[in-house]
Design a protein around this motif. Structure first.
Motif: not given
Ligand code: SF4
Length: 499
Positions: A434-436, A31-35, A16-25
């Motif tokens: 980030v995709p917020t 890669s996560g949603a933001c690449d 789990r990435c918790d570097a933004c509120p999207v919290m990608c698994y």
């Molecule tokens: S969007 Fe990017 S920063 Fe946010 S949780 Fe996913 S990988 Fe991490």
């Protein structure tokens, strides 16, 4: 399989990435949603390299690495006193309680300094766009659309430039999902130096790119006007006397008339009997001579004679001469009055050519300027100190310097930390998203170490600049760096870390 065991299996295989509120698994190798982050063999990795700035200086006309007190320059290494750890590729401070990814100590001129480095997630952000043109691009407050989605509006024009306000929290989060996504993508492209096509409601189609001429309705703008019509009269009055009987500078805002203008009066310019159709502001300065447009001087005019009434028969005489020119010198015409005092166009005499060229050469190249604007919110400030108001106060008291990717910023007066930065002063592709949706921008806070302690800084997380240069990351980080890259300082930026 029950719900709990599915969840556990999912978390075992993914991190789990918790570097933004999207919290990608994120699955291994993905890669996560933001690449920006990826799972590499179970390890969370920030994909873009951390950018380290190298101090540069001018020497004998060449741009060379700065050689401070460190002795011989080793091309393989960068001396710590000539290095600045930028936030580009550093990782994000999120959730808010975490200290920033890098809190870096260095010694500058014998003084202990701290730089707090983080990629900020800016939900409240946008771009102020300055377009050097007189041309009317659309009414003030008109919406600007990209892919049919509203992303901003035309705002108050400035001297010689049209202005746009793009993005902002209402377009990012307050409209439809698509509006937020398109707004975020527009801001990201513009801030990273790419060209974006946009349409102004009841106005022009624009192609805008930072540092490049604006393209308006398919035409690349060349020149910014020398000044308004009144200013142009003042600047060139002395060069026209005795060469022509009247000069009119056609301008959408203030059209200037030499014989009536104060500048003409002072140098003894005689009355010509000219009559301008428009609202007279003060002598020789007229408003509203025509509708705004893409013709002469930002008006809709293609024939400037339409702003003239009949010449006064008591003053004007056949053969009198008239020069009409726009504020960029791009449009100009020369006339002589016939026996009925009607201006008849003639070819431009040689004696006036130089003055037209002088207007043109005083016009600067037309450019598009993109300034990122954003408010440093909770996570950024908490990443610096346990008592965020102290950071705000320290910035207001000029004890803490704020930079974005090493570039100087303007901090707006009043509350909060609202900053603005010219995107061309950052290295290319410094911004992410980030995709917020929200933009991710690098931000660094630099101050003396004792000032950092005084504002309640996270002293236990300070690491030396040589540790950062050797590839270490802060103990608070749960990610690894994708690598690090040395980038030369832009010489128009002051060196960001000064005592
Ligand atoms: S969007 Fe990017 S920063 Fe946010 S949780 Fe996913 S990988 Fe991490």
């Amino acid at each position: 399989m029950n719900k709990t065991s599915t969840y556990n299996k999912r978390t075992e295989e993914k991190i789990r990435c918790d570097a933004c509120p999207v919290m990608c698994y994120i699955a291994d190798g993905k890669s996560g949603a933001c690449d920006r982050y990826a799972n590499e063999s179970g390890q969370l990795v920030r994909l873009d390299s951390l950018i380290i700035m190298r101090r540069m200086e001018h020497e004998g006309g060449a741009i060379v690495p700065f050689l401070g007190e460190g002795g011989d320059w080793d091309r393989e290494l960068i001396a710590s006193q000539d290095a600045f750890v930028s936030a580009i590729g550093a990782g994000t401070t999120y959730p808010d309680y975490k200290p920033a990814p890098f809190i870096v100590s260095s010694v500058v001129d014998g003084i202990d300094m701290i730089t707090v480095v983080s990629e900020g997630i800016f939900s409240y952000c946008g771009a102020k766009v300055k377009i050097d043109t007189d041309r009317h691009i659309g009414p003030e407050r008109a919406l600007i659309r990209v892919d049919n989605e509203p992303v901003g509006h035309v705002t108050t024009a400035e001297y010689g430039s049209q202005m746009l306000s793009l993005g902002g929290v209402h377009h990012l989060t307050g409209g439809s999902k698509k509006e937020g996504r398109v707004t975020c993508a527009t801001l990201l492209s513009l801030c990273n130096g790419a060209a974006v096509e946009m349409q102004v409601d009841d106005g022009s189609m624009l192609v805008l790119q930072a540092g490049k001429p604006p393209i308006i309705n398919g035409v690349s703008e060349q020149r910014m006007r020398v000044g308004c019509g009144s200013a142009t009269i003042g600047m060139f009055a002395a060069q026209w006397i005795d060469l022509v009987d009247e000069v009119v500078i056609v301008d959408d805002h203030i059209t200037g008339v030499m014989s009536e203008h104060q500048a003409g009066k002072v140098i003894g310019w005689p009355a010509s009997g000219i009559k301008i159709i428009g609202r007279r502001s003060t002598p020789g300065r007229y408003f509203n001579v025509a509708e705004p447009g893409t013709g002469w001087g930002g008006t809709s005019l293609t024939d400037p004679l339409t702003i003239l009434g009949a010449f006064d028969i008591k003053i004007a005489k056949p053969g009198d001469t008239l020069l009409m020119v726009s504020t960029t010198g791009e449009q100009f015409s020369y006339y002589e009055l016939d026996n009925n005092l009607v201006p008849i166009e003639q070819s431009m005499p040689d004696r006036l050519q130089t003055s037209i060229q002088r207007i043109e050469e005083n016009c600067e190249p037309a450019l598009t300027s993109i300034s990122f604007i954003g408010g440093a919110g909770g996570s950024l400030r908490a990443g610096v100190t346990e008592n965020p108001i102290k950071l705000t106060q320290s910035i207001k008291n000029t004890l803490t310097r704020v930079t974005c990717g090493g570039a100087p910023v303007y901090i707006w007066p009043g509350g909060g930390i609202t900053l603005m930065v010219d995107v061309t002063r950052l290295p290319e592709n410094s911004f992410g998203y980030v995709p917020t949706p929200a933009l991710v921008a690098p931000i660094e806070f630099t101050m003396k170490q004792n000032d950092y302690e005084a504002l309640g800084g996270h002293m236990e997380h300070v690491m030396s600049i040589s540790d950062v240069l050797s590839g270490k990351v802060g103990q608070q980080n749960d990610h690894q760096l994708g690598g690090k890259r040395i980038v030369d300082q832009q010489l128009n930026n002051p060196w960001p870390i000064r005592s």
